[in-house]
Design a protein around this motif. Structure first.
Motif, PDB file in Angstrom:
ATOM      1  N   ARG A   6      -3.951  -3.655  -5.465  1.00 37.52           N
ATOM      2  CA  ARG A   6      -3.032  -4.780  -4.727  1.00 37.52           C
ATOM      3  C   ARG A   6      -1.697  -4.371  -4.263  1.00 37.52           C
ATOM      4  O   ARG A   6      -1.427  -3.644  -4.555  1.00 37.52           O
ATOM      5  N   LEU A   7      -1.293  -4.856  -3.263  1.00 37.47           N
ATOM      6  CA  LEU A   7      -0.231  -4.388  -2.857  1.00 37.47           C
ATOM      7  C   LEU A   7       1.230  -4.944  -3.391  1.00 37.47           C
ATOM      8  O   LEU A   7       1.660  -4.248  -3.577  1.00 37.47           O
ATOM      9  N   GLU A   8       0.814  -5.886  -4.311  1.00 34.64           N
ATOM     10  CA  GLU A   8       2.245  -6.265  -5.014  1.00 34.64           C
ATOM     11  C   GLU A   8       2.476  -5.674  -6.318  1.00 34.64           C
ATOM     12  O   GLU A   8       3.292  -5.625  -6.418  1.00 34.64           O
ATOM     13  N   TRP A   9       1.032  -4.521  -6.202  1.00 32.13           N
ATOM     14  CA  TRP A   9       1.820  -3.813  -7.283  1.00 32.13           C
ATOM     15  C   TRP A   9       2.445  -1.849  -6.521  1.00 32.13           C
ATOM     16  O   TRP A   9       2.754  -1.284  -7.240  1.00 32.13           O
ATOM     17  N   LEU A  10       2.035  -2.164  -5.719  1.00 37.01           N
ATOM     18  CA  LEU A  10       2.762  -1.173  -4.919  1.00 37.01           C
ATOM     19  C   LEU A  10       4.148  -1.297  -4.949  1.00 37.01           C
ATOM     20  O   LEU A  10       5.136  -0.094  -4.702  1.00 37.01           O
ATOM     21  N   VAL A 120       6.051 -10.200  -3.019  1.00 35.93           N
ATOM     22  CA  VAL A 120       4.968  -9.497  -1.645  1.00 35.93           C
ATOM     23  C   VAL A 120       3.027 -10.460  -1.939  1.00 35.93           C
ATOM     24  O   VAL A 120       2.630 -10.492  -1.461  1.00 35.93           O
ATOM     25  N   LYS A 121       3.255 -10.882  -3.188  1.00 37.00           N
ATOM     26  CA  LYS A 121       1.569 -10.626  -3.230  1.00 37.00           C
ATOM     27  C   LYS A 121       1.733 -12.897  -3.140  1.00 37.00           C
ATOM     28  O   LYS A 121       0.495 -12.332  -2.904  1.00 37.00           O
ATOM     29  N   LEU A 134       6.091  -5.257   5.634  1.00 40.03           N
ATOM     30  CA  LEU A 134       6.685  -5.627   4.174  1.00 40.03           C
ATOM     31  C   LEU A 134       6.847  -5.314   3.194  1.00 40.03           C
ATOM     32  O   LEU A 134       7.682  -4.797   2.116  1.00 40.03           O
ATOM     33  N   ILE A 135       6.137  -4.111   2.690  1.00 41.49           N
ATOM     34  CA  ILE A 135       6.838  -3.065   1.554  1.00 41.49           C
ATOM     35  C   ILE A 135       7.220  -1.936   2.413  1.00 41.49           C
ATOM     36  O   ILE A 135       8.498  -1.775   1.558  1.00 41.49           O
ATOM     37  N   PHE A 136       7.436  -1.564   3.121  1.00 44.17           N
ATOM     38  CA  PHE A 136       8.726  -0.705   3.671  1.00 44.17           C
ATOM     39  C   PHE A 136      10.005  -1.927   3.614  1.00 44.17           C
ATOM     40  O   PHE A 136      10.827  -1.148   3.852  1.00 44.17           O
ATOM     41  N   SER A 137       9.666  -2.873   4.023  1.00 49.06           N
ATOM     42  CA  SER A 137      11.398  -3.361   4.646  1.00 49.06           C
ATOM     43  C   SER A 137      11.520  -4.222   3.129  1.00 49.06           C
ATOM     44  O   SER A 137      12.825  -3.523   3.172  1.00 49.06           O
ATOM     45  N   MET A 138      10.756  -3.921   2.440  1.00 53.21           N
ATOM     46  CA  MET A 138      11.603  -4.565   0.739  1.00 53.21           C
ATOM     47  C   MET A 138      12.181  -3.213  -0.442  1.00 53.21           C
ATOM     48  O   MET A 138      13.033  -3.345  -0.337  1.00 53.21           O
ATOM     49  N   GLY A 169      11.510 -16.588  -3.510  1.00 51.02           N
ATOM     50  CA  GLY A 169       9.927 -16.033  -3.848  1.00 51.02           C
ATOM     51  C   GLY A 169       8.808 -17.736  -4.128  1.00 51.02           C
ATOM     52  O   GLY A 169       8.041 -17.712  -3.758  1.00 51.02           O
ATOM     53  N   PHE A 170       9.345 -17.566  -4.882  1.00 52.64           N
ATOM     54  CA  PHE A 170       8.113 -18.764  -5.753  1.00 52.64           C
ATOM     55  C   PHE A 170       8.553 -20.162  -4.584  1.00 52.64           C
ATOM     56  O   PHE A 170       7.417 -20.997  -4.373  1.00 52.64           O
ATOM     57  N   ALA A 171       9.678 -20.273  -3.825  1.00 54.87           N
ATOM     58  CA  ALA A 171       9.336 -21.396  -3.428  1.00 54.87           C
ATOM     59  C   ALA A 171       8.010 -20.939  -1.982  1.00 54.87           C
ATOM     60  O   ALA A 171       7.588 -22.629  -1.668  1.00 54.87           O
TER      61      ALA A 171
END
Length: 472
Positions: A6-10, A120-121, A134-138, A169-171
């Protein structure tokens, strides 16, 4: 074809790869500028070598090892105290003789990785191009040493960074799921409470987050959801008020001195007239342009005359002054903008003395983003105004286009509040502390700017991916 992970785990893996060597294996941190002690006391933590020279203790070297001492919260209130206290208790269990600041960095890292995971999730798309951006910028921006070096310190900026990302993130997550849960709502409000509770400077954004939280009323119609909204909104409001009311009188005096003498009177064409307008004695003009901590002022900063005079005014009077003299306020904003692209104070060393580096040496390992901002981004008010204007115009256009879709409207309103928090983070230091240590006091603005930059990049990539999908 489904991804093997999953992307968020990356982003979690990327965070571990960066944080582990920089914070734990060959630790990099930020030296003490004199602000650490009041927070250290909350965790029952003391300096390892009480006989260490002033030269070695401050500014030049980062310290990883500390000893334990008595617990003393005193009159200083901050949500950071909770994390430092927890780190101190864990440290005692691991080693009763010596506290390692990397325990604190570990707790910060867990919270921070959670924030990156949530962002990310709940913001990934089905587009490979978008998700790559998304992953690169974060990873590039929010794992930069300029940010994470704060984790190996007792500076409150670490908590501001973590809870800023957690709050938004939660918002955003609340607006991205079909039926948001009570726990997600709780996580948003709790993060917001911790964010505004970090330091007095963050308190003004409590009202913005309160209004945003009330807007989430529309996401669900059941009583449990709405009762929770009311309860948490009340807590958020009380926290905002408490941060103002409970601020130590000494801190208020320092801030007012800085605001008046190192703010309004600094570079003033007529200090006597400014003092008269503020209702202060004109004799204080001899201190114009001085800060609270310099030793060579003609009238001492804690002189009874100054203490009495400053007790008769507040930051409302300062705000009123700048309202009447907008050109002076713009002058101060221009001065602030000169420091607006610096994420960390570069006058504080990054290495322990045992590392053998020169006194005050700063680490630039994994500093691509912070170095780029500092060296190549325009550090002037015009650039920042144009950046904000473009962001808000595009936001407004998208809002009009999606005005009938409740969740999408709230998503865009969350991004609007992000921009407003950034504006507060830019203006409040000027109103609350004059020109004192602007690079450090603009930290919240830097976090917001970078979050807006990521948002802007992702918007462009999202539009490109939509265009490419139509052509194919």
């Amino acid at each position: 074809m489904k991804s093997w992970i999953r992307l968020e785990w990356l982003v979690v893996i990327a965070a571990v790869v960066v944080l582990l060597p920089l914070l734990f294996l060959s630790p990099i941190g930020i030296a003490n500028n004199g602000d650490f002690y009041r927070i250290m006391l909350a965790g029952g933590i003391d300096f390892a070598d009480t006989g260490e020279s002033y030269h070695d203790k401050y500014f030049g070297y980062f310290h990883a090892a500390y000893h334990y001492g008595p617990f003393s919260v005193g009159s200083y209130i901050s949500s950071q105290i909770v994390v430092v206290f927890a780190a101190g208790m864990i440290g005692r269990l691991m080693n009763a003789e010596q506290f390692d600041i990397r325990i604190l960095a570990f707790l910060y890292s867990l919270l921070y990785i959670t924030a990156l995971y949530v962002l990310v999730k709940y913001n990934k798309e089905r587009s490979v191009l978008f998700n790559t951006a998304l992953i690169f910028s974060m990873s590039l921006i929010f794992l930069d040493i300029g940010y994470i070096a704060y984790f190996n310190s007792f500076f409150g900026e670490a908590v501001t960074l973590i809870f800023m990302l957690l709050t938004f993130g939660f918002a955003l997550a609340l607006t991205r799921v079909d039926k948001p849960s009570i726990w997600m709502q709780t996580a948003f409000f709790l993060s917001a409470v911790c964010l505004i509770g970090t330091k007095l400077q963050n308190a003004p954004i409590g009202i913005l987050l309160l209004l945003l939280g009330l807007r989430f009323w529309k996401l669900r119609a059941d009583q449990a959801w709405r009762r929770a909204i009311v309860a948490w909104s009340t807590i958020l409001l009380l926290t905002t008020v408490t941060m103002y009311a409970a601020a130590p009188s000494e801190l208020k005096h320092i801030n007012l001195y800085q605001t008046v003498f190192f703010g309004i009177l600094k570079d003033s064409p007529d200090p006597a007239a400014d003092l008269k307008e503020l209702g202060l004695p004109e004799e204080f003009k001899v201190n114009a342009g001085t800060n609270f901590f310099q030793p060579d002022t003609i009238i001492k900063q804690n002189d009874p005359r100054i203490l009495e005079a400053l007790s008769s005014i507040s930051h409302k009077d300062v705000l009123l002054y700048y309202t009447k003299h907008p050109s002076r306020f713009v002058q101060k904003l221009k001065r602030a903008s000169e420091n607006g692209m610096s994420i960390r104070p570069l006058y504080l060393g990054s290495y322990e003395k045992s590392a053998g580096k020169p006194y005050g040496e700063v680490s630039y390992t994994y500093s691509g983003w912070s170095a780029y901002k500092l060296k190549h981004m325009p550090n002037n008010l015009g650039f920042m105004a144009v950046f904000a204007a473009v962001y808000l115009v595009i936001l407004g256009m998208e809002y009009v286009r999606r005005r009938r879709l409740v969740r999408q409207k709230l998503f865009l309103e969350t991004l609007l509040v992000l921009a407003l928090v950034g504006m507060f983070g830019f203006a409040v230091p000027v109103l609350g502390d004059g020109e004192a240590d602007m690079g450090k006091h603009l930290f919240l603005f830097n976090v917001c700017f970078d979050m807006m930059a990521v948002t802007g990049l992702l918007y462009v990539v999202w539009r490109m991916s939509k265009l490419l999908s139509r052509k194919s």
